[in-house]
Design a protein around this motif. Structure first.
Motif, short mmCIF file in Angstrom:
data_model
loop_
_atom_site.label_atom_id
_atom_site.label_comp_id
_atom_site.label_asym_id
_atom_site.label_seq_id
_atom_site.Cartn_x
_atom_site.Cartn_y
_atom_site.Cartn_z
N ASP A 126 2.91 10.73 -9.23
CA ASP A 126 4.37 9.83 -9.40
C ASP A 126 4.94 9.22 -7.73
N LEU A 127 4.23 8.19 -7.43
CA LEU A 127 3.24 7.64 -6.26
C LEU A 127 4.44 7.17 -6.00
N ASP A 128 5.47 6.16 -6.55
CA ASP A 128 6.22 5.19 -6.03
C ASP A 128 6.52 5.44 -4.66
N TRP A 129 7.57 6.59 -4.39
CA TRP A 129 7.75 7.05 -2.79
C TRP A 129 6.97 6.85 -1.93
N PHE A 130 5.96 6.96 -2.21
CA PHE A 130 4.69 6.63 -0.74
C PHE A 130 4.57 5.21 -0.76
N TRP A 131 4.71 4.67 -1.69
CA TRP A 131 4.32 2.91 -1.86
C TRP A 131 5.41 2.64 -1.06
N ARG A 132 6.65 2.91 -1.54
CA ARG A 132 7.50 2.42 -1.12
C ARG A 132 7.86 2.25 0.64
N GLY A 133 6.84 3.82 0.78
CA GLY A 133 7.91 4.11 2.52
C GLY A 133 6.48 3.23 2.98
N TRP A 134 5.39 3.91 3.03
CA TRP A 134 4.82 3.14 3.59
C TRP A 134 3.45 2.10 3.83
N ILE B 269 -2.32 14.26 -0.05
CA ILE B 269 -0.90 14.21 -0.82
C ILE B 269 -1.57 14.68 -2.41
N MET B 270 -2.83 13.93 -2.53
CA MET B 270 -3.21 14.08 -4.40
C MET B 270 -4.24 14.79 -3.90
N GLY B 271 -4.85 14.89 -2.86
CA GLY B 271 -6.12 16.08 -2.87
C GLY B 271 -7.14 14.48 -3.31
N ARG B 272 -8.57 15.05 -2.93
CA ARG B 272 -9.67 14.52 -3.40
C ARG B 272 -9.97 14.14 -4.81
N GLU B 273 -9.68 15.24 -5.51
CA GLU B 273 -10.20 14.40 -7.26
C GLU B 273 -9.29 14.31 -7.76
N LEU B 274 -8.82 14.11 -7.29
CA LEU B 274 -7.76 13.22 -8.58
C LEU B 274 -7.11 11.72 -7.82
N PHE B 275 -7.71 11.90 -6.64
CA PHE B 275 -7.24 10.29 -5.32
C PHE B 275 -9.07 10.34 -5.68
N ASP B 276 -10.21 10.73 -5.97
CA ASP B 276 -10.67 9.91 -5.68
C ASP B 276 -11.58 9.68 -7.42
N LYS B 277 -10.72 10.03 -8.34
CA LYS B 277 -10.87 9.35 -9.39
C LYS B 277 -9.99 7.77 -9.87
N ALA B 278 -8.80 8.31 -9.95
CA ALA B 278 -8.00 6.99 -9.55
C ALA B 278 -8.50 5.61 -8.64
N PHE B 279 -9.01 6.17 -8.20
CA PHE B 279 -10.22 4.99 -7.13
C PHE B 279 -10.87 4.22 -8.09
N LYS B 280 -11.56 5.30 -8.37
CA LYS B 280 -12.68 4.99 -9.23
C LYS B 280 -12.11 4.21 -10.15
N THR B 281 -11.04 4.63 -11.02
CA THR B 281 -9.89 3.49 -12.29
C THR B 281 -9.88 1.92 -11.80
N TYR B 282 -9.64 2.18 -10.67
CA TYR B 282 -9.15 1.24 -10.08
C TYR B 282 -9.80 -0.17 -9.91
N ARG C 273 0.37 1.09 -9.90
CA ARG C 273 -0.34 1.65 -10.95
C ARG C 273 -1.10 2.28 -11.76
N THR C 274 -2.30 1.75 -11.28
CA THR C 274 -3.54 2.66 -11.44
C THR C 274 -3.46 3.63 -11.19
N MET C 275 -3.36 3.54 -9.66
CA MET C 275 -3.60 5.17 -9.06
C MET C 275 -2.80 6.31 -9.34
N GLU C 276 -1.62 5.82 -9.55
CA GLU C 276 -0.14 7.12 -10.41
C GLU C 276 -0.90 6.94 -12.26
#
Length: 793
Positions: A560-568, A522-535, A551-554
């Motif tokens: 916009d990952l609200d759809w993913f949090w909502r569903g998963w 969904i996000m790709g490694r570059e975007l995800f890894d940066k957000a995860f480290k930020t958290y 909120r930090t991941m977004e």
């Protein structure tokens, strides 16, 4: 694979036309793509809308000075602690809450969350002893001897099962601290027979015990901006919410015991032999594990039970808990590992009985070192001076020390499954140093925030240990069996720890899988890894809540990952996307040309609504309102020369527009497009959980092509969508989710084969469209839309 006309056009038919809605009444629209809104708590000065701690964020602190005495003969632990508690909150505190976790082992003091029971077909005599009514006191749980203030004056307290409230003689105000002293003791349980995280294991063959001393001292509860006092009872399931602080702990044990604990030992020179101390010094600079207590020394120690005593002194800073282990059975090895991100020199060490020597000597300390290095890459640099693994037949985590399994057969052999299980649990438990020991979530409420995030990072670490490591949690396909269970057997991830039935899949596997899907699909490694480290960076040594993570991941990724949090996380729907139908068409290029026409329109009268609304009437009656007239536009745009009550337009005047027609393709163009085939693929969301649509096209010549549409393709119709492709090669088959990366629970509807038959191919019209200024895009009832006439949208 590059095709001559690989994708002349790739577009999505969302299916939200008026006709489609009429044909599918009630099919749309749900709330899968709506924002979480009020589901998340309102941001404030403590926790911001971005997911970071606010400028008013605070947390309390507790420092401990503890003296413990291990009585091996009685299997009793006696302790005395001095707690210095700092109130950094904006509130005055009339009382304090502490945890007495050992009460969970008591038949009369435990929280006693009842569960349904049925008549078994067989039972043991030991199990029958637990069914006696009235319930008899089994002698376990905390016995409080003294609770006083710094001056020695008794403090009033009340024990409610696994929680103790201390009533203060006066309120503890903001910025103040209080010093408490508590003396207690408890009988150490046999954790192999009774269960639980701490206790002793007896080795009958050599008559020795191995102690894991955990949840062993009265511990301060968390008082937070989010929850107030987290004083939910400990039932053995939901784990811990704890306060950061500094620890000084003295453990008085039999002289032949080896002790490992949270933090650094301050008196190795007093408790180790000269040879052991020399080996420890060697291990401090070694790049391979060095035996500090050797296999032969451990076997020799098993035979003699010393009646002498030694006191080991440990200190730890900025930790939320303290645990330790003691046994004369231990082999002990260690090595130095350097964390590149902060140049931290860490002692990685392992303690294990001879029964685990064949596995632990080879792998444990190396796995410890690998884990803290890899987690440091994905989160924050490991900040502590020590990381330790203890073989204790089960797994549990504490700051800088954890307990794991991994014993060989009696002849020293082991299976591949045992080896991989041992490495996996070492990685998992050592990884808990990050979640929740540093990124300090509330385990009592949200198991997934430590277990799920840790299991995900464990998966990344296992992959870097061995690319073929048989990970059971993390890959999307491994969660399918759980996701396809009936709805009445599932709970959302966002469930309290005590209320989860499928605990492992729900709190470990599903959140780990979700994060892996986010990263890879969904996000790709570059975007995800940066957000995860930020958290991790934002909430290191703090108390995050779920909204802070979401909120930090977004915030850090721009997704916009609200759809993913909502569903998963908030839902239980599975992924099941089906290929319902494929429509095939080839171009019809022999169309007669359409000539260019001169279109003439007469201005008859101004366009007006059929009904005069009240605003128009009141505006005309209001003498204070003057109506706008643009003199410049009057001169160039006939719409401004309609009758506005100021001047008249010649109603007989005609306005001419040039409408460009379409022409047929010439022979060269026909040759270029003669092999084009169009494919409309219809999909149905049968499972309910939206996901990207990932396709693998296989062509008749054996070549392949991949295409992925984001999950937003479902945003206007959450049940059905279509996609149309144009290729200059004939398709042989279409595979949906070829790498099984969305956790689709039914792959039988993910494949479409054309079997080489084109008998049902229809036609679509292909023509050459002329593009020119002033081309009319559309007209209605003899009147032209000025935006369309100008070429606008």
């Amino acid at each position: 694979m590059k095709l001559k006309v690989t994708l002349l056009s790739v577009f999505t038919t969302i299916g939200i036309t008026a006709q489609n809605i009429q044909n599918n009444p009630g099919s749309n629209h749900g709330n899968k793509f709506e924002q979480l809104g009020t589901i998340l708590p309102t941001p404030n000065i403590y926790r911001t809308a971005s997911g970071s701690p606010g400028n008013g964020y605070w947390q309390n602190k507790a420092d401990y000075d503890i003296k413990a005495y291990l009585d091996e003969d009685k299997r009793n632990l006696k302790g005395s602690e001095t707690i210095t508690y700092y109130n950094n909150s904006p509130d005055d505190l009339d009382y304090l809450w502490l945890q007495l976790d050992e009460n969970e082992q008591s038949t009369v003091k435990k929280a006693d969350y009842a569960s349904s029971s049925t008549l078994p077909s067989s039972t043991s005599d030991q199990q029958l002893k637990t069914t006696d009514l009235p319930v008899k006191d089994n002698g376990y749980g905390v016995t409080l001897e003294k609770v006083t203030d710094a001056s020695g004056a008794p403090l009033s307290y009340t024990v409610n099962k696994t929680m103790m409230r201390i009533d203060l003689p006066k309120a503890l105000k903001k910025g103040e601290k209080i010093v408490l002293t508590i003396d207690w003791n408890y009988n150490i349980p046999n954790r192999i027979k009774m269960g639980g995280r701490g206790g002793y294991e007896n080795f009958a063959e050599d008559g020795n015990d191995l102690y894991t001393i955990t949840q062993w001292y009265p511990r301060m509860c968390v008082y937070s901006d989010f929850h107030g006092w987290q004083n939910h009872q400990f039932t053995g399931r939901g784990e811990f919410a704890l306060v950061f602080g500094n620890f000084k702990v003295s453990m008085n044990v039999p002289a032949d015991h080896i002790v490992g604990g949270t933090g650094e030992c301050r008196n190795y020179d007093q408790v180790l032999t000269s040879d052991q101390l020399a080996r420890y010094r060697k291990a401090e600079t070694a790049s391979e594990p060095v035996e500090i207590v050797t296999f032969d020394e451990a076997k020799k120690a098993e035979k003699n039970h010393s009646k002498q005593r030694k006191t080991w002194i440990f200190e730890a800073h900025d930790v939320r808990d303290f645990a330790w282990t003691a046994s004369r059975k231990f082999v002990w090895d260690g090595m130095r590992v350097v964390i590149p991100e902060n140049n931290n020199k860490v002692m990685a060490m392992s303690f294990y009985p001879k029964e685990a020597y064949g596995l632990y000597r080879k792998f444990s300390t190396k796995a410890v070192a690998h884990t803290i290095k890899t987690y440091s890459e994905f989160t924050i640099p490991y900040p502590y001076p020590v990381a330790q693994s203890v073989e204790a037949a089960n797994g549990m985590e504490y700051p800088m020390i954890c307990f794991n399994f991994g014993r060989t057969e009696k002849d020293g052999t082991y299976s591949e499954g045992t080896k991989n299980g041992m490495i996996g649990v070492v990685i998992h438990e050592v990884g808990h140093n990050f979640f929740p020991m540093i990124i300090n979530s509330d385990e009592r409420q949200w198991t997934w925030m430590d277990e799920g995030l840790n299991t995900f990072t464990e998966y990344l670490t296992e992959e870097k240990w061995d690319n073929k490591f048989p990970s059971k949690r993390g890959p999307a396909w491994t969660i399918v069996d759980y996701m396809k269970l009936p709805k009445n057997q599932l709970e959302p991830i966002m469930s309290n720890s005590e209320n989860i039935v499928q605990f492992g899949p729900n709190a470990y596997s599903k959140p780990a899988t979700g994060l892996n899907i986010l990263r890879e699909t969904i996000m790709g490694r570059e975007l995800f890894d940066k957000a995860f480290k930020t958290y991790a960076k934002r909430w290191a040594f703090k108390h995050p809540e779920p909204a802070d993570f979401f909120r930090t991941m977004e915030d850090a990724s721009g997704e916009d990952l609200d759809w993913f949090w909502r569903g998963w996380f908030y839902g239980t729907d599975p992924v099941d996307i089906a290929i319902d139908k494929v429509t095939v068409a080839t171009p019809d290029m022999d169309l007669p040309p359409k000539e260019t026409k001169e279109l003439q329109y007469t201005v008859e009268k101004p366009l007006q609504n059929s009904f005069e609304d009240i605003s128009k009437i009141k505006n005309r009656e209001d003498k204070n309102i003057s109506f706008y007239v643009d003199k410049d536009k009057e001169a160039q745009d006939f719409y401004y020369r309609y009758d506005r009550g100021q001047e008249k337009v010649d109603a007989s005047k005609q306005y001419t527009f040039k409408a460009e027609g379409n022409s047929a393709l010439d022979n060269k163009e026909k040759e270029k497009f003669k092999n084009i085939t169009a494919y409309q693929i219809d999909f149905t969301n049968k499972g309910g959980l939206v996901m990207p649509i990932i396709l693998e096209f296989t062509f008749e010549d054996g070549s392949k092509l991949y295409d992925k549409s984001s999950a937003q393709i479902w945003r206007l119709n959450e049940q059905q969508v279509s996609k149309t492709y144009y290729f200059d090669k004939k398709l042989k088959s279409i595979q949906l989710d070829p790498m099984r990366e969305t956790a689709d629970i039914d792959t039988s509807n993910n494949f479409w084969s054309f079997d080489g038959s084109n008998a049902q191919i229809s036609k679509f019209q292909l023509f050459k469209q002329k593009q020119g200024a002033g081309t009319t895009r559309g007209a209605s009832n003899g009147r032209v839309n000025p935006m369309q006439a100008a070429g606008g949208k």
